[in-house]
Design an enzyme around this catalytic site. Structure first.
Site, PDB file in Angstrom:
ATOM      1  N   LYS A  80       0.847  -1.204   0.000  1.00 19.07           N
ATOM      2  CA  LYS A  80       0.000   0.000   0.000  1.00 19.07           C
ATOM      3  C   LYS A  80       0.877   1.247   0.000  1.00 19.07           C
ATOM      4  CE  LYS A  80      -1.598   1.676   4.061  1.00 19.07           C
ATOM      5  NZ  LYS A  80      -1.361   3.096   4.358  1.00 19.07           N
ATOM      6  N   ASN A  81       1.909   1.254   0.854  1.00 19.33           N
ATOM      7  CA  ASN A  81       2.715   2.467   1.024  1.00 19.33           C
ATOM      8  C   ASN A  81       3.714   2.691  -0.096  1.00 19.33           C
ATOM      9  OD1 ASN A  81       1.217   2.997   3.230  1.00 19.33           O
ATOM     10  ND2 ASN A  81       2.779   2.448   4.735  1.00 19.33           N
ATOM     11  N   CYS A 113      -4.345  12.798  12.929  1.00 15.21           N
ATOM     12  CA  CYS A 113      -5.135  11.560  13.013  1.00 15.21           C
ATOM     13  C   CYS A 113      -4.780  10.917  14.351  1.00 15.21           C
ATOM     14  CB  CYS A 113      -4.804  10.640  11.852  1.00 15.21           C
ATOM     15  SG  CYS A 113      -3.140  10.053  11.915  1.00 15.21           S
ATOM     16  N   ARG A 149       0.820  14.735  12.602  1.00 16.62           N
ATOM     17  CA  ARG A 149       1.117  14.648  11.158  1.00 16.62           C
ATOM     18  C   ARG A 149       1.527  16.014  10.576  1.00 16.62           C
ATOM     19  NH1 ARG A 149      -0.855   9.486   9.731  1.00 16.62           N
ATOM     20  NH2 ARG A 149       0.862   9.446   8.251  1.00 16.62           N
ATOM     21  N   ASP A 169       4.963   0.813  12.047  1.00 20.23           N
ATOM     22  CA  ASP A 169       3.752   0.196  11.501  1.00 20.23           C
ATOM     23  C   ASP A 169       3.531  -1.235  11.966  1.00 20.23           C
ATOM     24  OD1 ASP A 169       3.693   1.887   8.259  1.00 20.23           O
ATOM     25  OD2 ASP A 169       3.194   2.525  10.287  1.00 20.23           O
ATOM     26  N   ARG A 222      -8.596  -0.290   5.032  1.00 23.68           N
ATOM     27  CA  ARG A 222      -7.771   0.749   4.425  1.00 23.68           C
ATOM     28  C   ARG A 222      -6.441   0.170   3.948  1.00 23.68           C
ATOM     29  NH1 ARG A 222      -6.581   5.970   7.451  1.00 23.68           N
ATOM     30  NH2 ARG A 222      -5.326   5.997   5.576  1.00 23.68           N
TER      31      ARG A 222
HETATM   32  C1  EPZ Z   1       4.469   7.038   6.148  1.00 20.28           C
HETATM   33  O1  EPZ Z   1       3.736   8.125   6.675  1.00 20.28           O
HETATM   34  C2  EPZ Z   1       3.508   5.858   6.111  1.00 20.28           C
HETATM   35  N1  EPZ Z   1       2.368   6.179   5.262  1.00 20.28           N
HETATM   36  C3  EPZ Z   1       3.011   5.542   7.520  1.00 20.28           C
HETATM   37  O2  EPZ Z   1       2.214   4.354   7.423  1.00 20.28           O
HETATM   38  C4  EPZ Z   1       4.219   5.216   8.395  1.00 20.28           C
HETATM   39  O3  EPZ Z   1       3.778   4.999   9.717  1.00 20.28           O
HETATM   40  C5  EPZ Z   1       5.205   6.406   8.365  1.00 20.28           C
HETATM   41  O4  EPZ Z   1       5.578   6.699   7.007  1.00 20.28           O
HETATM   42  C6  EPZ Z   1       6.478   6.101   9.142  1.00 20.28           C
HETATM   43  O5  EPZ Z   1       7.102   4.973   8.608  1.00 20.28           O
HETATM   44  C7  EPZ Z   1       2.520   6.083   3.913  1.00 20.28           C
HETATM   45  O6  EPZ Z   1       3.573   5.749   3.406  1.00 20.28           O
HETATM   46  C8  EPZ Z   1       1.296   6.372   3.097  1.00 20.28           C
HETATM   47  P1  EPZ Z   1       6.643  10.281   8.197  1.00 20.28           P
HETATM   48  P2  EPZ Z   1       4.406   9.604   6.667  1.00 20.28           P
HETATM   49  O7  EPZ Z   1       6.588  11.592   7.535  1.00 20.28           O
HETATM   50  O8  EPZ Z   1       5.328   9.744   5.535  1.00 20.28           O
HETATM   51  C9  EPZ Z   1       7.247  13.491  11.535  1.00 20.28           C
HETATM   52  C10 EPZ Z   1       0.325   3.027   7.723  1.00 20.28           C
HETATM   53  O9  EPZ Z   1      -0.153   2.511   8.734  1.00 20.28           O
HETATM   54  N2  EPZ Z   1       7.161  14.493  10.485  1.00 20.28           N
HETATM   55  O10 EPZ Z   1       7.731   9.314   7.834  1.00 20.28           O
HETATM   56  O11 EPZ Z   1       3.296  10.585   6.822  1.00 20.28           O
HETATM   57  C11 EPZ Z   1       5.952  12.728  11.767  1.00 20.28           C
HETATM   58  O12 EPZ Z   1       5.088  13.451  12.628  1.00 20.28           O
HETATM   59  C12 EPZ Z   1       0.814   4.454   7.747  1.00 20.28           C
HETATM   60  O13 EPZ Z   1       0.461   2.427   6.624  1.00 20.28           O
HETATM   61  C13 EPZ Z   1       7.535  15.811  10.778  1.00 20.28           C
HETATM   62  O14 EPZ Z   1       7.916  16.131  11.894  1.00 20.28           O
HETATM   63  O15 EPZ Z   1       5.237   9.555   8.020  1.00 20.28           O
HETATM   64  C14 EPZ Z   1       6.445  11.449  12.398  1.00 20.28           C
HETATM   65  O16 EPZ Z   1       6.673  11.679  13.774  1.00 20.28           O
HETATM   66  C15 EPZ Z   1       0.541   5.122   9.086  1.00 20.28           C
HETATM   67  N3  EPZ Z   1       7.460  16.743   9.783  1.00 20.28           N
HETATM   68  C16 EPZ Z   1       7.790  11.202  11.701  1.00 20.28           C
HETATM   69  O17 EPZ Z   1       8.165  12.462  11.132  1.00 20.28           O
HETATM   70  C17 EPZ Z   1       7.055  16.430   8.513  1.00 20.28           C
HETATM   71  O18 EPZ Z   1       7.026  17.326   7.644  1.00 20.28           O
HETATM   72  C18 EPZ Z   1       7.740  10.184  10.590  1.00 20.28           C
HETATM   73  O19 EPZ Z   1       6.630  10.513   9.776  1.00 20.28           O
HETATM   74  C19 EPZ Z   1       6.684  15.097   8.235  1.00 20.28           C
HETATM   75  C20 EPZ Z   1       6.747  14.141   9.230  1.00 20.28           C
END
Ligand code: EPZ
Length: 420
Positions: free
Chosen positions: A22-23, A116, A121, A307, A399
């Site tokens: 999915k990701n 969420c 996020r 995850d 989802r």
């Molecule tokens: C991706 O989300 C995945 N989703 C998430 O999977 C996964 O949990 C996450 O990466 C971490 O591996 C998809 O790929 C669609 P991040 P993403 O930006 O990219 C912080 C699932 O269950 N952050 O890597 O949105 C953020 O708050 C989903 O399949 C900032 O601070 O996650 C988090 O603490 C849930 N500033 C950390 O970084 C930003 O601009 C990692 O988040 C962006 C993120």
């Protein structure tokens, strides 16, 4: 709304074939916005989030045909630069249309994803990277409104307070492929899904190296052509089934999985006492009668994935002894704790640590799904528990897991859906 009803403690065995990731599929679908040429994507998991992303691409002006696990995406007339709130707010992953829209059109308006249950996020890293490439960005009425006279390559440090960001890396990589000159992303996310996106972009004529490592180099090109591509298999689904086998002490073989992407989980399960064997791509798990409690902390890849934190907690809830689980990526990702405790688990939060006092048995109960992976943890607990478990708001599961009910029934589970 539907609930999932599971009769626990049934003997499970057999083989389960892992679907496409999915990701990986979501950003690759967004990347088709970068070309007017036709793209054919294979091994796309058919689930709520990919169906939502298909709707978003249609709303942006793409012709999309999704049949079985094959997605055909082509251009009709021009692109619409606005990704509206009611679609983006249902799936945060759709924020990754921002980079490609800006690169292709020179302007875009994309709804902020909002928070969420797993965390706030933020998108500061996405905006920092796009500004470094020359984008002007305003926030108006909950939307990111951005335009540029032409993106230019830059050296961008993309590490945040929680480490690297998967979708920020994706957004910047997709914006940079059509920028003038060379872009270097330092502290890029190394997840296999980022590597898959880079491979897809290169198959469209991009010039990317280092994707899958902390330093990605992108040489901008004039335009990208359409491409055919097969999505990598879903390492989180594979990990979910491996943990399900361990928690229910079932002889289950996981096929079509990428073992090399699961090494940190294998390491932790061997510490627990399981034996993991791989034979021509099939993963067999042998579970000990009594496993040992194991503590984990989640980190960006190649660390222990956030995850599968909830699913691992379900296994530790059933493992007598004390284990500590800490999520450093999403420090509030613990909505599954009170639901597991309703089933007889003994877990408490101390700051952003979860202290798990494992118990030999869990008991079926009505519980509430909250996010995609917490729901998977409740399914695992329900299969291992004595009695009947009802998981309300089953749509969370749909989802991110393709045909989960059918896959579990094929392993011998007694599982059905009912209206809530
Ligand atoms: C991706 O989300 C995945 N989703 C998430 O999977 C996964 O949990 C996450 O990466 C971490 O591996 C998809 O790929 C669609 P991040 P993403 O930006 O990219 C912080 C699932 O269950 N952050 O890597 O949105 C953020 O708050 C989903 O399949 C900032 O601070 O996650 C988090 O603490 C849930 N500033 C950390 O970084 C930003 O601009 C990692 O988040 C962006 C993120």
């Amino acid at each position: 709304m539907e609930k999932i009803v599971i009769e626990g403690k049934r003997p499970l065995s057999g083989e389960v074939k892992i679907s496409g990731s999915k990701n990986s599929a979501l950003p690759i679908m967004a990347a088709t916005l970068l070309t007017d040429g036709p793209c054919v994507l294979e091994n796309v998991p058919r689930l709520r989030d990919t169906l939502t992303m298909a709707k978003i691409l249609k709303s942006l002006g793409k012709a999309v045909d999704f049949s079985g696990n094959t997605l055909k995406i082509s251009s009709k007339n021009g692109l619409n630069p606005v990704a509206d709130y009611d679609l983006v707010s249902t799936m945060r992953g759709s924020f990754c249309v921002l980079g490609p829209l800006l690169a292709k059109l020179g302007h875009a308006k994309v709804s902020l994803p909002g928070g969420c249950v797993i965390g706030v996020r933020p998108v500061d890293l996405h905006l920092k990277g796009l500004r470094a490439l020359g984008a002007k960005i305003e926030i108006e009425g909950g939307y990111i409104v951005t335009h540029t006279k032409g993106l230019k390559g830059a050296q961008i440090y993309l590490g945040g307070v929680f480490g690297s960001s998967v979708l920020a890396t994706d957004n910047i990589m997709m914006a940079a492929v059509l920028a003038k000159g060379e872009t270097i992303i330092e502290s890029a996310a190394c997840e296999p899904e980022v590597e898959d996106l880079g491979n897809f972009l290169n198959s469209m004529g991009a010039k990317i190296t280092g994707h899958g490592t902390p330093k990605i180099t992108i040489k901008g090109v004039k335009e990208l052509h359409g491409a055919n591509y097969s999505i990598t298999s879903d390492r989180i689904e594979a990990a979910t089934f491996v943990l399900l086998a361990a928690a229910t002490k079932s002889p289950i073989t996981v096929t079509n999985a990428n073992y090399s992407q699961l090494l940190v989980l294998v390491d932790k399960l061997e510490e627990y006492g399981a034996k993991i064997r791989v034979k021509d791509g099939a993963i067999d798990i042998k579970t000990p009668r009594k496993g040992k409690p194991v503590s984990v902390t989640t980190y960006p890849y190649p660390g222990f994935p956030t995850d599968i934190q909830a699913q691992f907690m379900a296994l530790m809830a059933l493992t007598p002894g004390v284990s500590v689980i800490t999520d450093k990526v999403f420090p509030d990702r613990y909505m599954h704790i009170p639901e597991l405790n309703r089933m007889g688990a003994n877990i408490r939060r101390e700051g952003n640590n979860a202290i798990v006092e494992g118990t030999p048995r869990l008991f079926g109960a009505p519980v509430m799904a909250s996010d995609l992976r917490a729901s998977a943890a409740l399914v695992i607990a329900g299969l291992a528990a004595e009695g009947v478990t009802e998981i309300h708001r089953a749509y969370h599961i749909d989802r991110g897991y393709e045909n989960l009910d059918q896959k579990l029934i094929a392993l011998g589970a007694k599982i059905r859906r009912e209206n809530e």
